[in-house]
Design a protein around this motif. Structure first.
Motif, short mmCIF file in Angstrom:
data_model
loop_
_atom_site.label_atom_id
_atom_site.label_comp_id
_atom_site.label_asym_id
_atom_site.label_seq_id
_atom_site.Cartn_x
_atom_site.Cartn_y
_atom_site.Cartn_z
N VAL A 53 -6.08 -59.25 16.32
CA VAL A 53 -5.17 -58.80 15.25
C VAL A 53 -3.82 -59.51 15.37
O VAL A 53 -3.30 -59.69 16.48
CB VAL A 53 -4.95 -57.27 15.33
CG1 VAL A 53 -3.96 -56.81 14.27
CG2 VAL A 53 -6.26 -56.52 15.16
N TYR A 54 -3.30 -59.93 14.23
CA TYR A 54 -1.92 -60.42 14.12
C TYR A 54 -1.14 -59.35 13.37
O TYR A 54 -1.52 -58.96 12.27
CB TYR A 54 -1.90 -61.75 13.35
CG TYR A 54 -0.53 -62.17 12.86
CD1 TYR A 54 0.23 -63.11 13.56
CD2 TYR A 54 0.01 -61.65 11.67
CE1 TYR A 54 1.48 -63.50 13.09
CE2 TYR A 54 1.25 -62.03 11.21
CZ TYR A 54 1.98 -62.96 11.93
OH TYR A 54 3.22 -63.36 11.48
N VAL A 55 -0.07 -58.88 14.00
CA VAL A 55 0.76 -57.84 13.39
C VAL A 55 2.12 -58.42 13.04
O VAL A 55 2.76 -59.07 13.87
CB VAL A 55 0.94 -56.64 14.35
CG1 VAL A 55 1.84 -55.59 13.72
CG2 VAL A 55 -0.40 -56.04 14.74
N GLU A 79 -7.34 -57.28 20.68
CA GLU A 79 -6.40 -58.30 21.17
C GLU A 79 -5.31 -58.47 20.12
O GLU A 79 -5.62 -58.62 18.93
CB GLU A 79 -7.12 -59.64 21.36
CG GLU A 79 -8.14 -59.67 22.47
CD GLU A 79 -8.87 -61.00 22.51
OE1 GLU A 79 -8.26 -62.05 22.20
OE2 GLU A 79 -10.07 -60.99 22.83
N THR A 80 -4.06 -58.45 20.55
CA THR A 80 -2.96 -58.38 19.57
C THR A 80 -1.89 -59.42 19.84
O THR A 80 -1.47 -59.63 20.97
CB THR A 80 -2.31 -56.98 19.59
OG1 THR A 80 -3.32 -56.00 19.30
CG2 THR A 80 -1.21 -56.85 18.56
N MET A 81 -1.46 -60.08 18.76
CA MET A 81 -0.23 -60.88 18.78
C MET A 81 0.67 -60.27 17.72
O MET A 81 0.19 -59.74 16.71
CB MET A 81 -0.52 -62.36 18.50
CG MET A 81 -1.13 -62.67 17.17
SD MET A 81 -1.36 -64.47 16.91
CE MET A 81 -2.99 -64.70 17.60
N ALA A 82 1.99 -60.30 17.97
CA ALA A 82 2.88 -59.59 17.05
C ALA A 82 4.18 -60.36 16.82
O ALA A 82 4.80 -60.84 17.77
CB ALA A 82 3.20 -58.19 17.58
N VAL A 99 0.49 -57.75 24.70
CA VAL A 99 0.70 -58.29 23.35
C VAL A 99 1.36 -59.67 23.44
O VAL A 99 2.39 -59.83 24.10
CB VAL A 99 1.58 -57.34 22.51
CG1 VAL A 99 1.87 -57.95 21.14
CG2 VAL A 99 0.89 -56.00 22.36
N LYS A 100 0.75 -60.65 22.77
CA LYS A 100 1.37 -61.98 22.73
C LYS A 100 2.51 -61.97 21.71
O LYS A 100 2.29 -61.65 20.54
CB LYS A 100 0.33 -63.04 22.32
CG LYS A 100 -0.66 -63.41 23.39
CD LYS A 100 -1.57 -64.56 22.97
CE LYS A 100 -2.59 -64.11 21.95
NZ LYS A 100 -3.63 -65.15 21.69
N PRO A 101 3.74 -62.32 22.16
CA PRO A 101 4.84 -62.38 21.19
C PRO A 101 4.68 -63.61 20.28
O PRO A 101 4.38 -64.70 20.75
CB PRO A 101 6.09 -62.51 22.06
CG PRO A 101 5.63 -62.85 23.43
CD PRO A 101 4.17 -62.62 23.53
N ARG A 119 8.25 -67.97 30.01
CA ARG A 119 8.20 -66.63 30.59
C ARG A 119 6.93 -65.87 30.24
O ARG A 119 6.48 -65.03 31.00
CB ARG A 119 9.40 -65.81 30.11
CG ARG A 119 10.70 -66.18 30.80
CD ARG A 119 11.85 -65.32 30.32
NE ARG A 119 11.52 -63.89 30.29
CZ ARG A 119 12.32 -62.96 29.81
NH1 ARG A 119 13.49 -63.30 29.32
NH2 ARG A 119 11.97 -61.69 29.83
N ARG A 120 6.37 -66.13 29.05
CA ARG A 120 5.21 -65.36 28.58
C ARG A 120 4.26 -66.25 27.81
O ARG A 120 4.63 -67.33 27.36
CB ARG A 120 5.67 -64.22 27.65
CG ARG A 120 6.13 -63.00 28.42
CD ARG A 120 6.50 -61.87 27.51
NE ARG A 120 5.35 -61.16 26.95
CZ ARG A 120 5.41 -59.93 26.48
NH1 ARG A 120 6.56 -59.27 26.50
NH2 ARG A 120 4.35 -59.33 25.97
N ASP A 121 3.02 -65.77 27.66
CA ASP A 121 2.05 -66.45 26.78
C ASP A 121 2.50 -66.26 25.35
O ASP A 121 2.15 -65.27 24.70
CB ASP A 121 0.65 -65.84 26.95
CG ASP A 121 -0.09 -66.44 28.13
OD1 ASP A 121 0.35 -67.48 28.64
OD2 ASP A 121 -1.11 -65.86 28.53
N ALA A 122 3.31 -67.19 24.85
CA ALA A 122 3.91 -67.03 23.53
C ALA A 122 3.19 -67.89 22.48
O ALA A 122 2.60 -68.91 22.79
CB ALA A 122 5.39 -67.41 23.58
#
Length: 229
Positions: A53-55, A79-82, A99-101, A119-122
């Motif tokens: 899902v992409y939010v 699985e979510t990216m937002a 959540v992937k930013p 810093r993150r899986d962006a």
């Protein structure tokens, strides 16, 4: 079949139908959908059972509130990216680690993309309107193919090419641009906006695009639910 990421546009806790980036005109999703009779995002997920899902948190992007607690609940279902309109690295912590930013050019800066991706899986969203990059930062306000090239050294998870003026329109694909983009990018590319049916998904695969963000074509029955699962 390529990756299909189901889109939930959240406004005031409800799922809405996005159209051409004209956010003030978005309506509750059940008014246009052929497959859902509710705008409750969790009920929609329960029915459709998408893998990814992409939010988009429209309240937070527009500065009128947020749907952060709801995004946390959504992330427990798929699985979510937002995209929550992140404009500084401190805001990365608004999203749980699962959540992937999504860092949009509309609200971010090139410095943010560099620092956040270390810093993150962006995921970076190259926000486009009329083929031009939407951005406040002049360093991002360059032709989209040039920006893709500039992003190649960054440790990004993937890049979304989000054509806001095509969102909700089922307008089809800009094949020449997508073909060039896929050959330039060191990262997997996802297309958002304009996908009209399953044949577009097949064509994206041929062009070298890794996946698509889909909503309208799912709600009008042109993309089968199996593709999401």
């Amino acid at each position: 079949m390529i990756r299909c990421v189901f889109v939930l546009d959240l406004f005031n806790g409800s799922a809405v139908h996005a159209l051409r980036g004209e956010r003030e005109k978005y309506r509750p999703i059940q008014e246009t959908s052929k497959i859902v009779v509710t705008c409750d995002p969790l009920a929609i997920l329960d029915l459709l059972r998408p893998k990814e899902v992409y939010v988009a948190d429209l309240d937070r992007i527009m500065g009128t509130g947020d749907n952060l607690d709801l995004i946390g609940e959504i992330a427990r279902e798929a699985e979510t990216m937002a995209d929550v309109g992140i404009s500084s690295t401190g805001e990365l912590d608004l999203l749980p680690p699962s959540v992937k930013p999504v860092l949009g050019t509309e609200t971010g800066s090139f410095d943010l993309l560099e620092e956040a991706s270390s810093r993150r899986d962006a995921v970076v969203s190259i926000d486009l309107f009329g083929g031009a990059v939407l951005a406040r930062d002049p360093a991002l306000r360059v032709p989209p193919l040039d920006l893709i090239r500039r992003l190649n050294p960054l440790p990004l998870k993937e890049i979304i090419l989000l054509s806001l003026d095509r969102v909700g329109t089922s307008a089809g694909l800009d094949e020449i641009f997508l073909w060039k983009a896929a050959r330039l990018s060191a990262h997997p590319l996802l297309l958002g906006g304009g996908v009209k049916d399953g044949s577009d998904l097949d064509r994206l695969e041929d062009l070298g695009i890794a996946g698509a963000l889909v909503a309208t074509a799912v709600h009008n029955g042109k993309i089968p639910l199996e593709a999401l699962r």
